[in-house]
Design a protein around this motif. Structure first.
Motif, PDB file in Angstrom:
ATOM      1  N   PHE A 188       0.843  -1.198   0.000  1.00  0.00           N
ATOM      2  CA  PHE A 188       0.000   0.000   0.000  1.00  0.00           C
ATOM      3  C   PHE A 188       0.879   1.249   0.000  1.00  0.00           C
ATOM      4  N   PHE A 189       1.851   1.282   0.895  1.00  0.00           N
ATOM      5  CA  PHE A 189       2.701   2.467   1.020  1.00  0.00           C
ATOM      6  C   PHE A 189       3.615   2.642  -0.187  1.00  0.00           C
ATOM      7  N   SER A 190       4.119   1.550  -0.728  1.00  0.00           N
ATOM      8  CA  SER A 190       4.983   1.694  -1.910  1.00  0.00           C
ATOM      9  C   SER A 190       4.168   2.167  -3.111  1.00  0.00           C
ATOM     10  N   ALA A 191       2.924   1.713  -3.243  1.00  0.00           N
ATOM     11  CA  ALA A 191       2.064   2.176  -4.342  1.00  0.00           C
ATOM     12  C   ALA A 191       1.758   3.665  -4.179  1.00  0.00           C
ATOM     13  N   CYS A 192       1.478   4.095  -2.954  1.00  0.00           N
ATOM     14  CA  CYS A 192       1.194   5.515  -2.706  1.00  0.00           C
ATOM     15  C   CYS A 192       2.440   6.371  -2.936  1.00  0.00           C
ATOM     16  N   GLU A 193       3.606   5.880  -2.507  1.00  0.00           N
ATOM     17  CA  GLU A 193       4.861   6.613  -2.741  1.00  0.00           C
ATOM     18  C   GLU A 193       5.110   6.773  -4.233  1.00  0.00           C
ATOM     19  N   ALA A 194       4.834   5.725  -5.005  1.00  0.00           N
ATOM     20  CA  ALA A 194       5.020   5.793  -6.460  1.00  0.00           C
ATOM     21  C   ALA A 194       4.099   6.854  -7.066  1.00  0.00           C
ATOM     22  N   LEU A 195       2.869   6.933  -6.584  1.00  0.00           N
ATOM     23  CA  LEU A 195       1.937   7.953  -7.071  1.00  0.00           C
ATOM     24  C   LEU A 195       2.447   9.354  -6.742  1.00  0.00           C
ATOM     25  N   ASP A 249       3.602  17.456  -0.512  1.00  0.00           N
ATOM     26  CA  ASP A 249       4.099  17.389   0.874  1.00  0.00           C
ATOM     27  C   ASP A 249       2.969  17.089   1.853  1.00  0.00           C
ATOM     28  N   GLU A 250       1.808  17.684   1.621  1.00  0.00           N
ATOM     29  CA  GLU A 250       0.644  17.410   2.484  1.00  0.00           C
ATOM     30  C   GLU A 250       0.256  15.937   2.397  1.00  0.00           C
ATOM     31  N   HIS A 251       0.276  15.390   1.189  1.00  0.00           N
ATOM     32  CA  HIS A 251      -0.040  13.969   1.003  1.00  0.00           C
ATOM     33  C   HIS A 251       0.965  13.096   1.749  1.00  0.00           C
ATOM     34  N   LYS A 252       2.256  13.460   1.669  1.00  0.00           N
ATOM     35  CA  LYS A 252       3.293  12.678   2.365  1.00  0.00           C
ATOM     36  C   LYS A 252       3.026  12.649   3.867  1.00  0.00           C
ATOM     37  N   ASP A 253       2.661  13.788   4.426  1.00  0.00           N
ATOM     38  CA  ASP A 253       2.394  13.866   5.867  1.00  0.00           C
ATOM     39  C   ASP A 253       1.201  12.995   6.258  1.00  0.00           C
ATOM     40  N   ILE A 254       0.165  13.014   5.429  1.00  0.00           N
ATOM     41  CA  ILE A 254      -1.020  12.182   5.707  1.00  0.00           C
ATOM     42  C   ILE A 254      -0.638  10.706   5.685  1.00  0.00           C
ATOM     43  N   LEU A 255       0.122  10.318   4.664  1.00  0.00           N
ATOM     44  CA  LEU A 255       0.532   8.912   4.558  1.00  0.00           C
ATOM     45  C   LEU A 255       1.421   8.496   5.726  1.00  0.00           C
ATOM     46  N   GLU A 256       2.273   9.400   6.179  1.00  0.00           N
ATOM     47  CA  GLU A 256       3.138   9.078   7.311  1.00  0.00           C
ATOM     48  C   GLU A 256       2.309   8.851   8.577  1.00  0.00           C
ATOM     49  N   ILE A 298      -0.743   7.743   8.619  1.00  0.00           N
ATOM     50  CA  ILE A 298      -1.394   6.439   8.423  1.00  0.00           C
ATOM     51  C   ILE A 298      -0.390   5.320   8.697  1.00  0.00           C
ATOM     52  N   ARG A 299       0.855   5.483   8.202  1.00  0.00           N
ATOM     53  CA  ARG A 299       1.903   4.471   8.423  1.00  0.00           C
ATOM     54  C   ARG A 299       2.143   4.254   9.922  1.00  0.00           C
ATOM     55  N   ARG A 300       2.109   5.334  10.691  1.00  0.00           N
ATOM     56  CA  ARG A 300       2.338   5.254  12.144  1.00  0.00           C
ATOM     57  C   ARG A 300       1.085   4.821  12.905  1.00  0.00           C
ATOM     58  N   GLN A 301       0.004   4.609  12.161  1.00  0.00           N
ATOM     59  CA  GLN A 301      -1.293   4.217  12.722  1.00  0.00           C
ATOM     60  C   GLN A 301      -1.793   5.234  13.747  1.00  0.00           C
ATOM     61  N   ASP A 302      -1.543   6.507  13.423  1.00  0.00           N
ATOM     62  CA  ASP A 302      -2.003   7.621  14.256  1.00  0.00           C
ATOM     63  C   ASP A 302      -3.265   8.198  13.602  1.00  0.00           C
ATOM     64  N   GLY A 303      -4.397   7.591  13.927  1.00  0.00           N
ATOM     65  CA  GLY A 303      -5.662   7.952  13.297  1.00  0.00           C
ATOM     66  C   GLY A 303      -6.062   9.394  13.504  1.00  0.00           C
ATOM     67  N   LYS A 304      -5.875   9.898  14.717  1.00  0.00           N
ATOM     68  CA  LYS A 304      -6.269  11.281  15.001  1.00  0.00           C
ATOM     69  C   LYS A 304      -5.452  12.258  14.170  1.00  0.00           C
ATOM     70  N   ARG A 305      -4.145  11.993  14.063  1.00  0.00           N
ATOM     71  CA  ARG A 305      -3.292  12.879  13.261  1.00  0.00           C
ATOM     72  C   ARG A 305      -3.636  12.767  11.770  1.00  0.00           C
ATOM     73  N   ALA A 306      -3.894  11.550  11.299  1.00  0.00           N
ATOM     74  CA  ALA A 306      -4.264  11.355   9.894  1.00  0.00           C
ATOM     75  C   ALA A 306      -5.540  12.141   9.576  1.00  0.00           C
ATOM     76  N   ARG A 307      -6.519  12.057  10.480  1.00  0.00           N
ATOM     77  CA  ARG A 307      -7.767  12.808  10.299  1.00  0.00           C
ATOM     78  C   ARG A 307      -7.498  14.305  10.265  1.00  0.00           C
ATOM     79  N   LYS A 308      -6.720  14.794  11.224  1.00  0.00           N
ATOM     80  CA  LYS A 308      -6.429  16.223  11.325  1.00  0.00           C
ATOM     81  C   LYS A 308      -5.688  16.732  10.079  1.00  0.00           C
ATOM     82  N   LEU A 309      -4.697  15.973   9.630  1.00  0.00           N
ATOM     83  CA  LEU A 309      -3.931  16.387   8.443  1.00  0.00           C
ATOM     84  C   LEU A 309      -4.797  16.390   7.191  1.00  0.00           C
TER      85      LEU A 309
END
Length: 197
Positions: free
Chosen positions: A78-85, A155-162, A164-175
């Motif tokens: 999932f993360f490698s596909a998103c990084e490629a995008l 850059d905003e997308h990278k932060d959101i994915l990071e 999600i990678r850290r499984q920090d749901g609240k931060r993912a939602r906020k970003l």
């Protein structure tokens, strides 16, 4: 505002009129065409109201999708596909801006947001995000032609994915909320600049 004739479209696409008529009916129901009496169809104008409404829908759906995605165990694929995008998107926006480039950039943006929605595990959520992103494409083209912020969006997308990678749901939602708020603000600026209806 352009007039479309089923006959002319069929000739242009080297097709019979039946699939062209079906496509026009579909686009009419989607609000992208309006009927021109005795003439065919007219392409609807890009509307500030519709764009604002689409961003409001996205602001309801996508932060929840990001939070849910963060709560799931997503594999490295999932993360490698998103990084490629993201890398493809960055490469495209650093080139001369053409319509072909826009189509590629729009596809990568669409695919990334849909991947996050799919990662939520909620099929209906993914469906609604996909439909909303499709509706927004016409307006995104206006942004793509002259927007100075496209690299910042990556850059905003990278932060959101990071998050999600850290499984920090609240931060993912906020970003994601911040990303969409910025998107709506940027959309308003573009609407003023290009005098969208």
């Amino acid at each position: 505002g352009e007039f479309l004739s089923e006959v002319q479209l069929a000739k242009q696409l080297n097709s019979s009129r039946t699939p062209v008529r079906e496509a026009c009916i579909y686009l009419y129901h989607e609000g992208l065409l309006r009927v021109a009496p005795y003439k065919g169809y007219v392409v609807t104008e890009v509307s500030v109201q519709e764009t604002k409404a689409l961003y409001q829908v996205r602001a309801i759906l996508e932060p929840a999708a990001a939070e849910l995605a963060a709560s799931n165990s997503l594999g490295p694929e999932f993360f490698s596909a998103c990084e490629a995008l993201l890398q493809e998107n960055l490469h495209i926006i650093r080139q001369q801006r053409t319509y072909e480039g826009f189509k590629q950039q729009c596809r990568t943006e669409h695919d990334l947001h849909c991947a996050i929605a799919r990662a939520s595990g909620n099929e209906m959520l993914e469906k609604f995000v996909r439909e909303t992103m499709n509706r927004l494409r016409r307006f995104l083209y206006l942004c793509y032609r002259g927007a100075p912020w496209l690299e910042a969006v990556v850059d905003e997308h990278k932060d959101i994915l990071e998050a999600i990678r850290r499984q920090d749901g609240k931060r993912a939602r906020k970003l994601m909320e911040e990303h969409l708020t910025l998107g709506s603000t940027r959309a308003s600026k573009v609407a003023i600049t290009v005098k969208v209806a």
